[in-house]
Scaffold this active site. Structure first.
Site, PDB file in Angstrom:
ATOM      1  CB  CYS A  88     -14.594 -18.521 -12.575  1.00 25.20           C
ATOM      2  SG  CYS A  88     -13.164 -19.459 -13.131  1.00 25.20           S
ATOM      3  CG  HIS A 130     -11.809 -14.099 -15.074  1.00 23.56           C
ATOM      4  ND1 HIS A 130     -12.610 -14.063 -13.956  1.00 23.56           N
ATOM      5  CD2 HIS A 130     -11.618 -15.423 -15.343  1.00 23.56           C
ATOM      6  CE1 HIS A 130     -12.866 -15.301 -13.556  1.00 23.56           C
ATOM      7  NE2 HIS A 130     -12.281 -16.146 -14.385  1.00 23.56           N
ATOM      8  CD  GLU A 131     -11.028 -16.635 -18.976  1.00 23.41           C
ATOM      9  OE1 GLU A 131     -10.347 -17.619 -18.654  1.00 23.41           O
ATOM     10  OE2 GLU A 131     -12.195 -16.460 -18.586  1.00 23.41           O
ATOM     11  CG  HIS A 134      -8.042 -18.641 -15.089  1.00 16.65           C
ATOM     12  ND1 HIS A 134      -8.242 -19.323 -13.904  1.00 16.65           N
ATOM     13  CD2 HIS A 134      -9.263 -18.184 -15.468  1.00 16.65           C
ATOM     14  CE1 HIS A 134      -9.532 -19.272 -13.591  1.00 16.65           C
ATOM     15  NE2 HIS A 134     -10.172 -18.584 -14.520  1.00 16.65           N
TER      16      HIS A 134
HETATM   17 CO    CO Z   1     -12.146 -18.213 -14.629  1.00 13.12          CO
END
Ligand code: CO
Length: 160
Positions: A88, A130-131, A134
């Site tokens: 990341c 993953h994004e 966020h």
């Molecule tokens: Co990330």
């Protein structure tokens, strides 16, 4: 547009972002340009707006050949399970093995507001998830066991 990459101890990374409203937020082009610059300069394959201090549901993923902009993304369905290493940009040099669904059916808006629906597998599926995390203030360090996280941080320290 002046934005900068937030690092792992910044509490803003743990906050939930708001939807991008095309009427009140306008055209996302400038933001996307600034994010793309940061992502390419740091050698990443995905970057979410909240990682740059912008609390909006928008992320980019891909590379110089193919860049995808995902606005107000949703994961509609998910299937299977896979484990793979993730990094990341907000956590430089930290590599964690994260368990996630394998295949996801997703929906998002493009830069012009058009809605896209598609199925993703492999790396694109992993990056999308993953994004998306966020945008909900979830960083990958909360997706692994405490011990694994500590070991990965120790490894990073030894290598630096
Ligand atoms: Co990330």
């Amino acid at each position: 547009m002046e934005i900068k990459l937030l690092k792992e101890d910044d509490p803003q990374l743990r906050e939930v972002s708001e939807a991008w409203n095309f009427e009140t937020d306008g055209d996302p082009t400038e933001l996307v340009k600034a994010m793309t610059k940061i992502m390419f300069e740091s050698g990443g394959i995905g970057l979410a707006a909240p990682q740059c201090g912008v609390k909006k549901r928008i992320f980019i993923m891909g590379n110089t050949e193919k860049l995808i902009v995902c606005i107000n993304p949703e994961i509609i369905e998910s299937e299977g399970e896979s484990r793979d290493q993730e990094g990341c940009l907000s956590f430089p040099k930290l590599w964690l093995t994260v368990k996630r669904p394998d295949v996801v059916k997703v929906k998002y808006q493009q830069m012009n507001g058009d809605v896209i629906e598609q199925e993703l597998g492999g790396l694109p599926s992993r990056v999308f998830q993953h994004e998306s995390d966020h945008l909900d203030g979830i960083c990958f360090d909360t997706k692994v066991a405490k011990l694994s996280l500590q070991m990965a941080k120790d490894r990073r320290k030894r290598k630096s």
